[in-house]
Design a protein around this motif. Structure first.
Motif, PDB file in Angstrom:
ATOM      1  N   ILE A 186      43.760  34.337  23.223  1.00  0.00           N
ATOM      2  CA  ILE A 186      42.540  34.720  23.954  1.00  0.00           C
ATOM      3  C   ILE A 186      42.368  33.829  25.182  1.00  0.00           C
ATOM      4  CG2 ILE A 186      40.019  34.807  23.847  1.00  0.00           C
ATOM      5  CD1 ILE A 186      40.238  35.657  20.962  1.00  0.00           C
ATOM      6  N   LYS A 187      42.586  32.539  24.969  1.00  0.00           N
ATOM      7  CA  LYS A 187      42.404  31.566  26.068  1.00  0.00           C
ATOM      8  C   LYS A 187      43.316  31.901  27.237  1.00  0.00           C
ATOM      9  CE  LYS A 187      42.329  26.606  26.706  1.00  0.00           C
ATOM     10  NZ  LYS A 187      42.856  25.347  26.207  1.00  0.00           N
ATOM     11  N   ASN A 188      44.546  32.343  26.911  1.00  0.00           N
ATOM     12  CA  ASN A 188      45.503  32.596  27.981  1.00  0.00           C
ATOM     13  C   ASN A 188      45.587  34.038  28.446  1.00  0.00           C
ATOM     14  OD1 ASN A 188      47.075  29.979  28.501  1.00  0.00           O
ATOM     15  ND2 ASN A 188      46.880  30.080  26.268  1.00  0.00           N
ATOM     16  N   SER A 189      44.653  34.866  27.979  1.00  0.00           N
ATOM     17  CA  SER A 189      44.652  36.258  28.459  1.00  0.00           C
ATOM     18  C   SER A 189      43.340  36.635  29.125  1.00  0.00           C
ATOM     19  CB  SER A 189      44.960  37.215  27.307  1.00  0.00           C
ATOM     20  OG  SER A 189      44.047  37.024  26.249  1.00  0.00           O
ATOM     21  N   ILE A 190      42.538  35.610  29.487  1.00  0.00           N
ATOM     22  CA  ILE A 190      41.230  35.883  30.125  1.00  0.00           C
ATOM     23  C   ILE A 190      41.437  36.713  31.394  1.00  0.00           C
ATOM     24  CG2 ILE A 190      39.190  34.858  31.216  1.00  0.00           C
ATOM     25  CD1 ILE A 190      39.107  34.265  28.323  1.00  0.00           C
ATOM     26  N   THR A 191      42.454  36.356  32.151  1.00  0.00           N
ATOM     27  CA  THR A 191      42.726  37.069  33.411  1.00  0.00           C
ATOM     28  C   THR A 191      42.975  38.552  33.154  1.00  0.00           C
ATOM     29  OG1 THR A 191      43.769  35.073  34.203  1.00  0.00           O
ATOM     30  CG2 THR A 191      44.230  37.087  35.417  1.00  0.00           C
ATOM     31  N   GLN A 192      43.884  38.804  32.204  1.00  0.00           N
ATOM     32  CA  GLN A 192      44.235  40.207  31.934  1.00  0.00           C
ATOM     33  C   GLN A 192      43.067  40.952  31.293  1.00  0.00           C
ATOM     34  OE1 GLN A 192      46.170  37.627  31.390  1.00  0.00           O
ATOM     35  NE2 GLN A 192      48.039  38.066  32.542  1.00  0.00           N
ATOM     36  N   LEU A 193      42.286  40.245  30.474  1.00  0.00           N
ATOM     37  CA  LEU A 193      41.104  40.892  29.883  1.00  0.00           C
ATOM     38  C   LEU A 193      40.133  41.299  30.994  1.00  0.00           C
ATOM     39  CD1 LEU A 193      40.370  38.629  26.755  1.00  0.00           C
ATOM     40  CD2 LEU A 193      41.481  40.839  26.817  1.00  0.00           C
ATOM     41  N   SER A 194      39.964  40.388  31.982  1.00  0.00           N
ATOM     42  CA  SER A 194      39.059  40.705  33.108  1.00  0.00           C
ATOM     43  C   SER A 194      39.575  41.895  33.893  1.00  0.00           C
ATOM     44  CB  SER A 194      38.946  39.519  34.064  1.00  0.00           C
ATOM     45  OG  SER A 194      38.743  38.336  33.351  1.00  0.00           O
ATOM     46  N   GLN A 195      40.899  41.923  34.077  1.00  0.00           N
ATOM     47  CA  GLN A 195      41.477  43.058  34.822  1.00  0.00           C
ATOM     48  C   GLN A 195      41.245  44.361  34.068  1.00  0.00           C
ATOM     49  OE1 GLN A 195      45.560  41.825  35.337  1.00  0.00           O
ATOM     50  NE2 GLN A 195      45.116  40.814  37.275  1.00  0.00           N
ATOM     51  N   GLY A 196      41.392  44.316  32.751  1.00  0.00           N
ATOM     52  CA  GLY A 196      41.155  45.511  31.928  1.00  0.00           C
ATOM     53  C   GLY A 196      39.719  45.986  32.039  1.00  0.00           C
ATOM     54  N   VAL A 197      38.812  45.009  32.014  1.00  0.00           N
ATOM     55  CA  VAL A 197      37.380  45.359  32.109  1.00  0.00           C
ATOM     56  C   VAL A 197      37.078  45.991  33.464  1.00  0.00           C
ATOM     57  CG1 VAL A 197      35.092  44.319  32.314  1.00  0.00           C
ATOM     58  CG2 VAL A 197      36.552  43.699  30.404  1.00  0.00           C
ATOM     59  N   LEU A 198      37.627  45.410  34.530  1.00  0.00           N
ATOM     60  CA  LEU A 198      37.356  45.951  35.874  1.00  0.00           C
ATOM     61  C   LEU A 198      37.975  47.330  36.054  1.00  0.00           C
ATOM     62  CD1 LEU A 198      37.735  42.730  38.032  1.00  0.00           C
ATOM     63  CD2 LEU A 198      35.662  44.041  37.661  1.00  0.00           C
ATOM     64  N   LEU A 199      39.162  47.518  35.495  1.00  0.00           N
ATOM     65  CA  LEU A 199      39.805  48.832  35.595  1.00  0.00           C
ATOM     66  C   LEU A 199      38.984  49.884  34.851  1.00  0.00           C
ATOM     67  CD1 LEU A 199      42.417  49.419  37.057  1.00  0.00           C
ATOM     68  CD2 LEU A 199      43.595  49.478  34.883  1.00  0.00           C
ATOM     69  N   ALA A 200      38.461  49.478  33.691  1.00  0.00           N
ATOM     70  CA  ALA A 200      37.617  50.402  32.916  1.00  0.00           C
ATOM     71  C   ALA A 200      36.332  50.707  33.678  1.00  0.00           C
ATOM     72  CB  ALA A 200      37.298  49.797  31.553  1.00  0.00           C
ATOM     73  N   THR A 201      35.836  49.727  34.421  1.00  0.00           N
ATOM     74  CA  THR A 201      34.620  49.952  35.227  1.00  0.00           C
ATOM     75  C   THR A 201      34.869  51.020  36.284  1.00  0.00           C
ATOM     76  OG1 THR A 201      34.144  47.600  34.986  1.00  0.00           O
ATOM     77  CG2 THR A 201      32.795  48.803  36.541  1.00  0.00           C
ATOM     78  N   THR A 202      36.029  50.939  36.937  1.00  0.00           N
ATOM     79  CA  THR A 202      36.323  51.961  37.964  1.00  0.00           C
ATOM     80  C   THR A 202      36.402  53.334  37.323  1.00  0.00           C
ATOM     81  OG1 THR A 202      38.704  51.665  37.759  1.00  0.00           O
ATOM     82  CG2 THR A 202      37.614  50.354  39.421  1.00  0.00           C
ATOM     83  N   ARG A 203      36.967  53.387  36.119  1.00  0.00           N
ATOM     84  CA  ARG A 203      37.068  54.668  35.385  1.00  0.00           C
ATOM     85  C   ARG A 203      35.673  55.198  35.058  1.00  0.00           C
ATOM     86  NH1 ARG A 203      40.159  57.518  31.031  1.00  0.00           N
ATOM     87  NH2 ARG A 203      39.526  59.549  31.828  1.00  0.00           N
TER      88      ARG A 203
END
Lengths: 280, 271
Positions: A186-203
């Protein structure tokens, strides 16, 4: 052969980028007349009433963001939970079932979600709160189902890639799977989690069908999540039938410009979030 | 003898079977129709009859509302538009529209069948739709919030209702907006506290039609003018309609077309 393939890919990429740029340019060009109008400030108000010559679209901008934001919260909780279970479970059956369910959710058209919700979820929620049949909460819950696959697939991807690289090593250091997940992955995937959240926001921001069918499309500014509201996308769909020369029709281009700009800004933020090197 | 008998039977069958569909004889091609959602059910049956008998003819029909239909036919995106209102003079001039009325349709106020109310006055309708009355207890029923539903602004159903039933009284901006008659029917049937408006031809047992000022919304009352919340159903073309479009209009206005129109709760007319 490889050379032809990579050249072909480059051409396709250039054409796609050019088309996206054209769309942006055309929307901006069609809006440019509005920017020189004295009535421009009338678009940035909260009242839409064609009869009274009022064309404020801020209520719909707010509607888009509030529905997407709520959907994001719900969607993130479910996506993260599902991906955590898939990662931590020892049962291959549960893992298989959840992975396939997420993949299947990604293939369901949005209109099916909206249509099913109309017959199943809306009567359910009206039983508990009679005044909120088509409302923000209903649209947000159903929209969260739409964005769960988007986030889940990105989360699973990063969890699996970290697991592949470092799990054996951590196991050899007698670190349990749970410790590995909570203290390393979890600690090392914060970046990718944020990217996933932002991509879902655009959707979520770009969806029309679910919001059009379930949010109620009221013109008034909502004061609670049980009120009805209208998003920019459903507003475009609803006022599309107006006369081409009318101010109401011109407002469509401003709505489109705002939507496109919001998504563009979110994509830029995604690109700017740089990946970190992994460390415990 | 057998051959003569067979010929006589075939001839008599042909004579008996002489139908209004013969206007489509020797025609082929595609006809695209879109616009008002009230027209869809009855026109679908007419289209099925035509396409079954003449497989070379393809007719497509879509909704979107009368406003969409007028716009698309003016831009020549479609061949014929369905409209639930007479286009304005500006729309007629811009699109060089030709009007062909084929039916009269009433517009009714609907509620969920579980609601214990049968009639509303004009004043009550104005107060409900403007948002002054927000709870059913103000109408003498049990305490429950009124969930108001209306149509989008380009809808002819909404326009005519606003003019004739509400006497141009404002519609609350808290009203939920749905984009077709069918969507209105679904919303009202799933919501026990809902009130909305619908074309009489689309209403069925899943919703309850209310009387307005004690007058029942029926074909008889529309015909004798006691129920005046009604509008013409039009087919519109941009310029003179094509042969296929003309045939379609003639069919809807023929005896067979009138039977189909009546079957779906509209009043057929031919002018």
């Amino acid at each position: 052969m490889n050379n032809i393939f990579s050249k072909g890919l480059l051409i396709i990429t250039l054409i796609s980028s050019f088309l996206v740029f054209c769309i942006f340019f055309i929307i901006f060009y069609l809006c440019i007349d509005l920017f020189s109008l004295d009535e421009l400030k009338s678009f940035f108000s909260f009242t839409w009433s064609v009869q009274d010559n009022k064309y404020g679209i801020l209520t719909f901008l707010f509607g888009s963001f509030i529905i997407s934001f709520l959907a994001l919260i719900l969607g993130f909780v479910f996506s993260f939970s599902i991906c955590s279970i898939i990662f931590l479970t020892n049962s291959s059956l549960i893992k298989f079932f959840l992975e396939k369910t997420v993949l299947m959710m990604a293939t369901i058209p949005t209109v099916i979600y909206a249509f099913s919700a109309l017959f199943i979820f809306v009567p359910f929620i009206s039983y508990f709160k009679p005044s909120s049949t088509l409302s923000i909460i209903v649209a947000s819950v159903v929209l969260s189902l739409l964005i769960i696959p988007t986030m889940s697939l990105i989360f699973l991807n990063i969890f699996n890639s970290l697991s592949k690289k470092y799990m054996k090593c951590c196991m050899n250091l007698s670190i349990s799977k749970e410790e590995f997940f909570f203290k390393f992955v979890i600690k090392n995937s914060i970046t990718q989690l944020s990217q996933g959240v932002l991509l879902a926001t655009t959707r979520a921001l770009g969806d029309t069908m679910i919001v059009l069918m379930l949010a109620g499309n009221a013109l008034a500014f909502p004061t609670s999540i049980f009120d009805s509201t209208r998003s920019l996308t459903s507003h475009i769909a609803l006022i599309f039938a107006n006369d081409f020369e009318s101010m109401a029709f011109k407002a469509i281009f401003l709505c489109a410009f705002l939507l496109l700009s919001s998504n563009f800004i979110l994509i830029l933020i995604i690109r700017k979030i740089k990946g970190k090197t992994y460390e415990v | 003898m057998k051959k003569l008998l067979l010929t006589l039977i075939t001839l008599s069958l042909t004579f008996l079977n002489a139908s209004d569909l013969k206007v489509f004889e020797n025609l082929k091609g595609t006809l695209n129709i879109a616009g008002g959602t009230a027209h869809i059910k009855c026109e679908k049956e007419a289209i099925k009859n035509i396409m079954r008998k003449y497989p070379d003819i393809t007719i497509s029909i879509a909704g979107g509302g009368s406003g969409i239909g007028i716009k698309q036919v003016s831009s020549k995106i479609i061949d014929l538009a369905n409209s639930g209102r007479k286009p304005t003079q500006k729309e007629i001039e811009n699109g060089d529209l030709k009007l062909f009325r084929f039916a009269i349709d009433g517009i009714g106020v609907i509620v969920n069948p579980k609601l214990n109310i049968d009639s509303l006055t004009t004043k009550q309708l104005q107060d409900i739709f403007s948002g002054k009355i927000t709870n059913f207890k103000e109408l003498g029923l049990s305490n429950a919030p009124i969930n108001l539903y209306t149509r989008d602004e380009s809808s002819a159903t909404r326009k005519v209702f606003w003019k004739r039933a509400l006497k141009k009284s404002p519609i609350s901006n808290k009203a939920r907006v749905v984009s077709s008659n069918a969507a209105m029917k679904t919303a009202i049937s799933k919501d026990e506290n809902a009130i909305g408006i619908i074309s009489l031809g689309v209403a069925n047992d899943s919703v309850k039609l209310l009387n307005i000022n004690g007058v029942k919304p029926t074909v008889e009352n529309i015909n004798n003018d006691s129920y005046n919340v009604a509008r013409g159903l039009y087919l519109l073309s941009s310029g003179e309609p094509s042969k296929l479009a003309s045939a379609y209009i003639s069919y809807l206005r023929s005896n067979e077309g009138a039977k189909i129109v009546s079957k779906y709760g509209f009043i057929p007319i031919n002018e």
